[in-house]
Design a protein around this motif. Sequence first.
Motif, PDB file in Angstrom:
ATOM      1  N   ARG A  32      17.279  17.989  -0.570  1.00  0.00           N
ATOM      2  CA  ARG A  32      17.719  19.029  -1.505  1.00  0.00           C
ATOM      3  C   ARG A  32      18.929  18.624  -2.332  1.00  0.00           C
ATOM      4  O   ARG A  32      19.089  19.080  -3.467  1.00  0.00           O
ATOM      5  N   ALA A  33      19.782  17.783  -1.773  1.00  0.00           N
ATOM      6  CA  ALA A  33      21.062  17.504  -2.420  1.00  0.00           C
ATOM      7  C   ALA A  33      21.041  16.310  -3.362  1.00  0.00           C
ATOM      8  O   ALA A  33      21.811  16.274  -4.326  1.00  0.00           O
ATOM      9  N   LEU A  34      20.198  15.327  -3.097  1.00  0.00           N
ATOM     10  CA  LEU A  34      20.242  14.082  -3.861  1.00  0.00           C
ATOM     11  C   LEU A  34      19.225  14.103  -5.000  1.00  0.00           C
ATOM     12  O   LEU A  34      18.048  14.418  -4.782  1.00  0.00           O
ATOM     13  N   PRO A  35      19.635  13.729  -6.206  1.00  0.00           N
ATOM     14  CA  PRO A  35      18.728  13.751  -7.366  1.00  0.00           C
ATOM     15  C   PRO A  35      17.853  12.506  -7.425  1.00  0.00           C
ATOM     16  O   PRO A  35      17.972  11.669  -8.323  1.00  0.00           O
ATOM     17  N   THR A  36      16.974  12.366  -6.466  1.00  0.00           N
ATOM     18  CA  THR A  36      16.139  11.161  -6.389  1.00  0.00           C
ATOM     19  C   THR A  36      14.953  11.235  -7.338  1.00  0.00           C
ATOM     20  O   THR A  36      14.355  12.299  -7.544  1.00  0.00           O
ATOM     21  N   ARG A  37      14.608  10.089  -7.907  1.00  0.00           N
ATOM     22  CA  ARG A  37      13.454   9.983  -8.803  1.00  0.00           C
ATOM     23  C   ARG A  37      12.264   9.304  -8.122  1.00  0.00           C
ATOM     24  O   ARG A  37      11.124   9.648  -8.393  1.00  0.00           O
ATOM     25  N   ARG A  38      12.555   8.315  -7.275  1.00  0.00           N
ATOM     26  CA  ARG A  38      11.465   7.569  -6.641  1.00  0.00           C
ATOM     27  C   ARG A  38      11.792   7.367  -5.159  1.00  0.00           C
ATOM     28  O   ARG A  38      12.237   6.293  -4.750  1.00  0.00           O
ATOM     29  N   PRO A  39      11.564   8.400  -4.343  1.00  0.00           N
ATOM     30  CA  PRO A  39      11.822   8.259  -2.905  1.00  0.00           C
ATOM     31  C   PRO A  39      10.697   7.513  -2.207  1.00  0.00           C
ATOM     32  O   PRO A  39       9.514   7.725  -2.500  1.00  0.00           O
ATOM     33  N   VAL A  40      11.092   6.637  -1.297  1.00  0.00           N
ATOM     34  CA  VAL A  40      10.135   5.837  -0.540  1.00  0.00           C
ATOM     35  C   VAL A  40      10.435   5.991   0.951  1.00  0.00           C
ATOM     36  O   VAL A  40      11.591   5.899   1.367  1.00  0.00           O
ATOM     37  N   VAL A  41       9.403   6.240   1.731  1.00  0.00           N
ATOM     38  CA  VAL A  41       9.533   6.334   3.183  1.00  0.00           C
ATOM     39  C   VAL A  41       8.754   5.189   3.805  1.00  0.00           C
ATOM     40  O   VAL A  41       7.583   4.967   3.461  1.00  0.00           O
ATOM     41  N   VAL A  42       9.403   4.450   4.678  1.00  0.00           N
ATOM     42  CA  VAL A  42       8.768   3.313   5.343  1.00  0.00           C
ATOM     43  C   VAL A  42       8.072   3.820   6.607  1.00  0.00           C
ATOM     44  O   VAL A  42       8.701   4.395   7.490  1.00  0.00           O
ATOM     45  N   ALA A  96       0.846  -1.191   0.000  1.00  0.00           N
ATOM     46  CA  ALA A  96       0.000   0.000   0.000  1.00  0.00           C
ATOM     47  C   ALA A  96       0.880   1.240   0.000  1.00  0.00           C
ATOM     48  O   ALA A  96       1.632   1.486   0.922  1.00  0.00           O
ATOM     49  N   ARG A  97       0.771   2.049  -1.069  1.00  0.00           N
ATOM     50  CA  ARG A  97       1.604   3.223  -1.205  1.00  0.00           C
ATOM     51  C   ARG A  97       0.749   4.393  -1.618  1.00  0.00           C
ATOM     52  O   ARG A  97      -0.251   4.239  -2.299  1.00  0.00           O
ATOM     53  N   SER A  98       1.179   5.577  -1.207  1.00  0.00           N
ATOM     54  CA  SER A  98       0.415   6.766  -1.540  1.00  0.00           C
ATOM     55  C   SER A  98       1.364   7.899  -1.851  1.00  0.00           C
ATOM     56  O   SER A  98       2.392   8.064  -1.206  1.00  0.00           O
ATOM     57  N   SER A  99       1.040   8.730  -2.829  1.00  0.00           N
ATOM     58  CA  SER A  99       1.849   9.887  -3.134  1.00  0.00           C
ATOM     59  C   SER A  99       1.289  11.136  -2.461  1.00  0.00           C
ATOM     60  O   SER A  99       1.900  12.190  -2.504  1.00  0.00           O
ATOM     61  N   GLY A 100       0.133  11.041  -1.845  1.00  0.00           N
ATOM     62  CA  GLY A 100      -0.456  12.184  -1.169  1.00  0.00           C
ATOM     63  C   GLY A 100      -0.239  12.112   0.319  1.00  0.00           C
ATOM     64  O   GLY A 100       0.147  11.097   0.870  1.00  0.00           O
ATOM     65  N   SER A 101      -0.485  13.250   0.987  1.00  0.00           N
ATOM     66  CA  SER A 101      -0.279  13.273   2.437  1.00  0.00           C
ATOM     67  C   SER A 101      -1.405  12.568   3.175  1.00  0.00           C
ATOM     68  O   SER A 101      -1.283  12.275   4.356  1.00  0.00           O
ATOM     69  N   SER A 102      -2.527  12.302   2.498  1.00  0.00           N
ATOM     70  CA  SER A 102      -3.634  11.511   3.048  1.00  0.00           C
ATOM     71  C   SER A 102      -4.173  12.069   4.356  1.00  0.00           C
ATOM     72  O   SER A 102      -4.657  11.335   5.200  1.00  0.00           O
ATOM     73  N   GLY A 103      -4.073  13.383   4.524  1.00  0.00           N
ATOM     74  CA  GLY A 103      -4.669  14.009   5.693  1.00  0.00           C
ATOM     75  C   GLY A 103      -3.854  13.930   6.960  1.00  0.00           C
ATOM     76  O   GLY A 103      -4.293  14.404   8.004  1.00  0.00           O
ATOM     77  N   PHE A 104      -2.666  13.341   6.936  1.00  0.00           N
ATOM     78  CA  PHE A 104      -1.835  13.252   8.131  1.00  0.00           C
ATOM     79  C   PHE A 104      -1.101  14.571   8.356  1.00  0.00           C
ATOM     80  O   PHE A 104      -0.565  15.158   7.415  1.00  0.00           O
ATOM     81  N   ASP A 105      -1.070  15.014   9.591  1.00  0.00           N
ATOM     82  CA  ASP A 105      -0.364  16.241   9.948  1.00  0.00           C
ATOM     83  C   ASP A 105       1.106  15.900  10.157  1.00  0.00           C
ATOM     84  O   ASP A 105       1.540  15.611  11.279  1.00  0.00           O
ATOM     85  N   ARG A 117       8.816  16.319   0.530  1.00  0.00           N
ATOM     86  CA  ARG A 117       7.696  17.009  -0.132  1.00  0.00           C
ATOM     87  C   ARG A 117       8.005  18.493  -0.313  1.00  0.00           C
ATOM     88  O   ARG A 117       7.715  19.077  -1.355  1.00  0.00           O
ATOM     89  N   ASP A 118       8.572  19.102   0.728  1.00  0.00           N
ATOM     90  CA  ASP A 118       8.906  20.519   0.645  1.00  0.00           C
ATOM     91  C   ASP A 118       9.920  20.787  -0.466  1.00  0.00           C
ATOM     92  O   ASP A 118       9.955  21.886  -1.029  1.00  0.00           O
ATOM     93  N   ALA A 119      10.768  19.804  -0.768  1.00  0.00           N
ATOM     94  CA  ALA A 119      11.762  19.954  -1.832  1.00  0.00           C
ATOM     95  C   ALA A 119      11.195  19.619  -3.209  1.00  0.00           C
ATOM     96  O   ALA A 119      11.939  19.619  -4.201  1.00  0.00           O
ATOM     97  N   GLY A 120       9.902  19.312  -3.279  1.00  0.00           N
ATOM     98  CA  GLY A 120       9.242  19.081  -4.555  1.00  0.00           C
ATOM     99  C   GLY A 120       9.175  17.639  -5.013  1.00  0.00           C
ATOM    100  O   GLY A 120       8.747  17.363  -6.134  1.00  0.00           O
ATOM    101  N   HIS A 121       9.558  16.707  -4.141  1.00  0.00           N
ATOM    102  CA  HIS A 121       9.529  15.295  -4.513  1.00  0.00           C
ATOM    103  C   HIS A 121       8.142  14.697  -4.284  1.00  0.00           C
ATOM    104  O   HIS A 121       7.432  15.076  -3.354  1.00  0.00           O
ATOM    105  N   THR A 122       7.783  13.750  -5.121  1.00  0.00           N
ATOM    106  CA  THR A 122       6.596  12.937  -4.894  1.00  0.00           C
ATOM    107  C   THR A 122       7.018  11.715  -4.083  1.00  0.00           C
ATOM    108  O   THR A 122       7.862  10.937  -4.527  1.00  0.00           O
ATOM    109  N   VAL A 123       6.445  11.581  -2.901  1.00  0.00           N
ATOM    110  CA  VAL A 123       6.893  10.555  -1.960  1.00  0.00           C
ATOM    111  C   VAL A 123       5.934   9.379  -1.965  1.00  0.00           C
ATOM    112  O   VAL A 123       4.708   9.555  -1.906  1.00  0.00           O
ATOM    113  N   GLU A 124       6.487   8.188  -2.036  1.00  0.00           N
ATOM    114  CA  GLU A 124       5.692   6.975  -1.892  1.00  0.00           C
ATOM    115  C   GLU A 124       5.896   6.405  -0.497  1.00  0.00           C
ATOM    116  O   GLU A 124       6.981   6.533   0.088  1.00  0.00           O
TER     117      GLU A 124
END
Length: 362
Positions: free
Chosen positions: A100-110, A9-18, A122-129
């Motif tokens: 900001r420093a790493l040229p990531t294409r597909r960042p994933v946070v567990v 289960a992965r999401s690119s949106g913040s899904s309402g979490f603060d 997200r603040d750096a403009g990445h779409t996070v899964e």
Amino acid sequence: MSAGSAGSARSSGSSGFDLRHHGDAEVRGADAALTDLAVNVRAGTPPEWLKARIAASLDGLAAYPDGRAAREAVAARHGLPAGRVLLTAGAAEAFVLLARALPTRRPVVVHPQFTEPESALRDAGHTVERVVLDERDGFRLTPGAVPEDADLVVIGNPTNPTSVLHPADALAELARPGRTLVVDEAFMDAVPGERESLAGRTDVPGLVVLRSLTKTWGLAGLRIGYVLAEPDTVTALERVQPLWPVSSPALVAAEACCTPSALAEAAYAADRMAADRAHLADRLAELAEVRVCGPAAGSFLLIRLPGAAAIRTRLRELGFAVRRGDTFPGLGPDWLRLAVRDPATTDRFVIALAKAVAESAD
């Protein structure tokens, strides 16, 4: 997203979490009589000897900070060359630098985990899964959960807020050519023997380990942490840092906390923390409504109980602040995180919790 949605289960949106909510919000501006179980900084810190070292550094504030001695001390503490160390204004700054420093294409946070890494990306403009670990698996990493082509993976160990300690070998297996593997070890010095740490490893390609001096030493207001990584990664992160990012008092603290006597004190504190955590878990087990996530390895416990949001409010009225769990992706309104405190404080808290639970059932 539910905790039962497992690794697929992965999401690119913040899904309402603060994602910007942190434990200090539970106690900010609170009455001094409120007992803090929301913030994971060790109680009674910083110790007097460390405060004295920091205070003595104030005589040198006219000079620009020089981080060379602190960098060498951190490197020696982990058996690494200084070129693999970057000092930061708290471990949280490191997440911003990485984003900001790493040229990531597909960042994933567990998840569930500390939300600042995702927020910084997200603040750096990445779409996070997100890879959301399953409560039924004890929030433990499962093989194949992380997408094979993820080029940046972030995971905590031990993980905030679940207190899960993942095996070092399992985390090392996440390494891939072309991937940066970020392991947040902000709470590792609260683990006896720092077992399962990757901090001294140089054989894991793309490994970045983050450490904080905030939790064990009570230095949240000073902002001091560090990155352990390959020299090229350290250089890339350093390029996006502002000049003189770490203050002279913070550098003195970093050097002081790496001395043999300080490490011995931290080791003793970790053993004491483990005993106090066991006491808290045992007392919570007396309440049938409470389920403790375990086995736990951090300076906190994650618990689940029905009506946790209302109980948290009632606990505040009874003099205790606890950390809400519904701001962590993968958790929901029935979760709370509790910082480990001394047995006497735990006993007082469990009495209050039992009262709040009983009232909620009426």
